[in-house]
Design a protein around this motif. Structure first.
Motif, PDB file in Angstrom:
ATOM      1  N   ALA A 282      -4.599   1.642   8.445  1.00 38.44           N
ATOM      2  CA  ALA A 282      -4.394   0.192   8.410  1.00 38.44           C
ATOM      3  C   ALA A 282      -3.097  -0.106   7.671  1.00 38.44           C
ATOM      4  O   ALA A 282      -2.909   0.332   6.531  1.00 38.44           O
ATOM      5  CB  ALA A 282      -5.565  -0.503   7.713  1.00 38.44           C
ATOM      6  N   PRO A 283      -2.198  -0.840   8.281  1.00 40.77           N
ATOM      7  CA  PRO A 283      -0.892  -1.097   7.658  1.00 40.77           C
ATOM      8  C   PRO A 283      -1.005  -2.033   6.469  1.00 40.77           C
ATOM      9  O   PRO A 283      -1.994  -2.744   6.293  1.00 40.77           O
ATOM     10  CB  PRO A 283      -0.083  -1.726   8.796  1.00 40.77           C
ATOM     11  N   THR A 284       0.012  -2.006   5.651  1.00 41.07           N
ATOM     12  CA  THR A 284       0.088  -2.930   4.525  1.00 41.07           C
ATOM     13  C   THR A 284       0.042  -4.367   5.023  1.00 41.07           C
ATOM     14  O   THR A 284       0.655  -4.709   6.027  1.00 41.07           O
ATOM     15  CB  THR A 284       1.403  -2.693   3.754  1.00 41.07           C
ATOM     16  N   GLY A 285      -0.690  -5.195   4.297  1.00 38.23           N
ATOM     17  CA  GLY A 285      -0.741  -6.614   4.624  1.00 38.23           C
ATOM     18  C   GLY A 285      -1.983  -7.039   5.361  1.00 38.23           C
ATOM     19  O   GLY A 285      -2.265  -8.235   5.462  1.00 38.23           O
ATOM     20  N   ILE A 286      -2.772  -6.079   5.860  1.00 35.67           N
ATOM     21  CA  ILE A 286      -3.966  -6.455   6.612  1.00 35.67           C
ATOM     22  C   ILE A 286      -5.129  -6.790   5.675  1.00 35.67           C
ATOM     23  O   ILE A 286      -6.107  -7.415   6.075  1.00 35.67           O
ATOM     24  CB  ILE A 286      -4.366  -5.335   7.587  1.00 35.67           C
ATOM     25  N   GLY A 287      -5.010  -6.363   4.410  1.00 33.30           N
ATOM     26  CA  GLY A 287      -6.102  -6.580   3.465  1.00 33.30           C
ATOM     27  C   GLY A 287      -7.183  -5.533   3.615  1.00 33.30           C
ATOM     28  O   GLY A 287      -8.371  -5.848   3.634  1.00 33.30           O
TER      29      GLY A 287
END
Length: 819
Positions: free
Chosen positions: A229-234
């Motif tokens: 999961a990429p940064t920023g998705i929470g």
């Protein structure tokens, strides 16, 4: 122990019931690693030796049996309790049976206290009650832990009676069922909290809700969830919420584990938000805590963990109860910060580390390091909850190397010298001489292993990093390990009695190292490679086993968990991580969450027109510098340029002169303060001050490549020069051969994919927020070749990784910045 609450049935070992402590919290942690597993193995061997000797001495009318399986059942307080175990020794005679319970001790004078004697006698009584024949006598026999294992004491219980034995059993059953019912109440309370749990954010971020639901489905299906999961998705709350909900429904705690301390505060915030949003529940509220290393929790001057040497440990249980230490910690913030625990412990002169451990047993969420679940020396917490936890492993790309380090073992010559120096101050001459003799014999064994290794085909075998592959001779170490383990236990007991306890005792470390080497010799496995090292080796001269593939060990540990979530922002290529992290045979549910940020906010390019290989680096350096200068000239701003090493960084810095930009360099030994100053400069420059556009030259995989948050204009581009392959060390070459033989992917597994992980981490410094915009440029022809190109994250391209290739990046970058 097994508890069936619905059927009100409990299964427990006879020894476990007999030694049940008066309080469930357990004994104070003294900080001495005397070798629990070594003691158990030595005890088994001594029991067998004593039984054989007793059989040899048996009279004609005696029948001696050892390790006799026995069981009995008792009804108590509406429960059916099934007890089972193995009697150490039964001596059958005409008048009746003699039951012998054998206890191993470290010294001729027994260190067994009154409570230990009572437990040992009760254990023998339980075996006597399980016999359907007359019992003449019950004996407790003390056997010395040492090479000879002589009998050093005997306590005969000629007063054995069934009624007295039943009274002792009844008292222990009261303790057991109090604990079982308390555990049942705790499970019911947790289940109520699970039903009341609510997702904390409404609406969730884009893709966050779907990711959380998928993780929940995997946990319900008892399948590991593997999430990129990429940064920023929470992703923290997206994983924590379903993990908590599933664990609470089962009455279990949750472990949230990270490789570094930087992300743990975010877990605490997410937990607080979940608790605040959830419906109220009568009774104790949900609580969480974060674990710290012992060195970080001990007040200055108190790292010697012994009640005689540290007043913070003296009478710990009594004083902690009187001061209501745990209730005070639990009555407040849903997440009990370790700093709060430290301040209370220091103020009340209670060991903060022991308080933290006690608190963790009460917590519904424990936040900590990988070691708390994957290192046998630190994972004792797993067994303290009456069931296995649900585990979330964040930053999971770091787990492979951490697990390899834990599984590897090494006996160093320098450790022998340290142990000998430590023993020089021992007042007991026999113990001092025994340690000195052992240390010298181990050092001699290491020297002999090195001599033999050097003489085996020396013309063909060239040491790498001072290391040579070599299988240690089991016959050489068989006698040493018995001596080392017994002596280590005697030394630990002597240190405890005297209060002379060191934070890292080299005698105990030597005993543990020899024991670990022997355990690995006894269980050969293709994932472990034996070797010897000279003084030029990474750990100096010595002998050891290198773990090149921890996947099977990790799989065994994963199976202990009730549920598992493995996630990271960089798990590409995913099949590689599923394999090396021991998940392949566990039917994992794998997903890669899309970026929550618009695709048009990021431009990723691969520039194969320059060659970054070591052989061509000197010739290509001007072209590499010119390419970077062209890229940053398209739109002036703050950029990070990552290169493979400090030497390559210095060479590039000599000729790198981007117009309109100042250049900062990561020094070889960057302190935390210097790192923070450089980051502050980038943030200030991005805000329109601080001296204008800046290019930071840094090392791939270094302090600026992970855990750095530079949103907005603080960094608008990440440029990675070459994949920064690991150096061809002995460790990497052995690993490459192993994976070539086992997977036909030696270069990919040992070199390419670890390098690619650092590249992806470095590239992740650019897009950190929804309104961020920036570019990622990978320079070097290797990025256009296998296995690198197919390992690039799928989120970086629409149709395939070759869409990213361009020999001249400037036109694409100009179009991107115009948008």
């Amino acid at each position: 122990m097994y508890v069936d609450e619905k059927a009100r049935r409990v299964q427990i070992g006879i020894r476990e019931l007999a030694t049940l402590p008066a309080r469930a919290a357990g004994a104070v942690t003294l900080g001495m690693r005397g070798g629990t597993s070594a003691r158990a193995r030595l005890g088994r061997e001594l029991h067998a030796a004593h039984a054989a000797a007793r059989q040899a001495q048996a009279a004609p009318d005696e029948v001696v049996e050892s390790e006799v399986p026995l069981s009995l059942t008792r009804a108590h307080r509406g429960y059916v309790v099934e007890l089972s175990g193995r009697a150490d020794l039964l001596v059958r005679t005409a008048p009746g049976v003699v039951v012998e319970e054998i206890k191993s001790v470290t010294t001729p004078e027994s260190e067994l206290g009154d409570g230990d004697w009572e437990a040992a006698r009760l254990q023998a009584w339980l075996y006597a009650l399980a016999l359907d024949e007359p019992v003449m006598r019950v004996d407790v026999v003390l056997v010395a832990l040492g090479a000879r294992g002589e009998v050093v004491g005997r306590a005969r219980d000629t007063r054995f009676s069934t009624s007295e034995a039943e009274r002792g059993v009844g008292e222990r059953l009261e303790r057991l069922l109090d604990w079982v019912e308390a555990l049942g109440a705790r499970r019911a309370q947790r289940a109520a909290h699970g039903r009341a749990l609510r997702f904390p954010y409404d609406p969730p971020r884009e893709h966050q809700g779907e990711l959380s639901e998928l993780i929940g489905e995997a946990l319900e299906a008892r399948r590991p969830a593997v999430v990129e999961a990429p940064t920023g998705i929470g992703k923290t709350v997206a994983a924590l919420y379903p993990a908590l909900r599933h664990a609470l429904a089962q009455g279990l705690p949750t472990f949230y584990l990270t490789a570094k301390t930087t992300g743990r505060e975010g877990v605490a915030r997410a937990f607080r938000d979940i608790v605040a949003k959830s419906d109220p529940v009568a009774g104790p509220p949900l609580r969480a805590t974060t674990l710290r290393r012992k060195e970080s929790m001990c007040p200055p001057g108190h790292l010697v963990c012994h009640p005689k040497a540290c007043d913070h440990l003296a009478d710990f249980d009594v004083r902690a109860d009187r001061l209501r230490a745990l209730p005070r910690l639990l009555d407040g913030d849903p997440h009990v910060d370790p700093e709060v625990v430290y301040r209370l412990g220091a103020r009340e002169r209670l060991c903060p580390y022991e308080l933290m451990l006690r608190l963790s047993r009460e917590a519904d969420l424990v936040v900590g390091d990988f070691n708390h679940a994957f290192d046998p020396a630190a994972s004792a917490l797993l067994g303290r909850f009456g069931g296995e936890p649900v585990v979330v492993v964040d930053e999971a790309h770091n787990l492979f190397d951490r697990a390899r380090a834990v599984a590897s073992c090494f006996v160093a010559t320098s450790l022998c010298h340290e142990a000998e120096r430590r023993a020089a101050d021992e007042p007991q001459a026999p113990l001092r001489h025994a340690v000195t003799s052992l240390a010298r014999r181990v050092a001699a064994a290491i020297a002999e292993e090195r001599r033999v290794a050097a003489g085996n085909g020396e013309e063909e075998r060239v040491p790498v990093d001072g290391c040579l592959e070599h299988k240690p001779d089991p016959d050489r170490w068989r006698g040493l390990v018995l001596e080392a383990e017994g002596l280590g236990l005697r030394w630990a007991a002597a240190r405890y009695r005297s209060g002379d306890v060191a934070p890292r005792d080299p005698v105990l470390a030597l005993a543990e190292a020899v024991s670990a080497l022997w355990r690995r010799q006894r269980r050969p496995h293709r994932a472990f490679v034996g070797y010897v090292a000279s003084s030029e080796g990474p750990q100096g001269a010595g002998v050891g086993f290198l773990c090149v593939d921890p996947s099977e060990a990790l799989e065994r540990q994963h199976r202990r968990f009730h549920g598992l979530v493995v996630m990271s922002a960089t798990l590409s290529p995913t099949p590689y991580y599923v394999d090396v992290l021991g998940l392949s045979r566990l039917d994992p549910m794998v997903t890669s969450a899309p970026s929550p940020f618009p695709e048009e906010h990021r431009e990723v390019i691969v520039v194969p027109s320059v060659d970054t290989t070591y052989a061509r680096r000197e010739d290509q350096l001007p072209a590499i510098a010119a390419m970077i200068e062209r890229i940053v000239a398209v739109r002036p701003g703050n950029y990070m340029v990552f290169v493979s090493s400090h030497r390559a960084l210095a060479e590039l810095a000599e000729i790198f002169a981007p117009a309109g930009h100042r250049v900062l360099r990561q020094p070889p030994m960057a302190s935390g303060k210097l790192r923070d100053r450089i980051l502050a400069t980038l943030r200030a420059g991005g805000a329109g001050g601080g001296g204008g556009p800046t290019v930071l030259l840094a090392v791939t995989g270094g302090v600026f490549g992970e855990g750095v948050d530079l949103p907005g204009e603080a960094v608008i581009g990440s440029i990675v020069v070459g994949p920064a392959l690991p150096p061809p060390t002995f460790e990497r070459l052995v690993m490459q051969r192993h994976f070539e033989e086992q997977r036909e992917a030696g270069f990919a597994y040992a070199m390419a994919y670890p390098a690619l992980q650092k590249v992806i981490q470095s590239a992740g410094r650019v897009i950190r927020r929804e309104d961020d915009r920036g570019i990622i440029a990978l320079l070097g022809r290797r990025f256009a070749e296998e296995p690198f190109v197919s390992g690039l994250p799928s989120a970086w391209h629409r149709h395939g990784p070759r869409d990213l290739l361009c020999d001249d990046p400037v036109p694409r970058l100009e179009r991107f910045w115009e948008r």
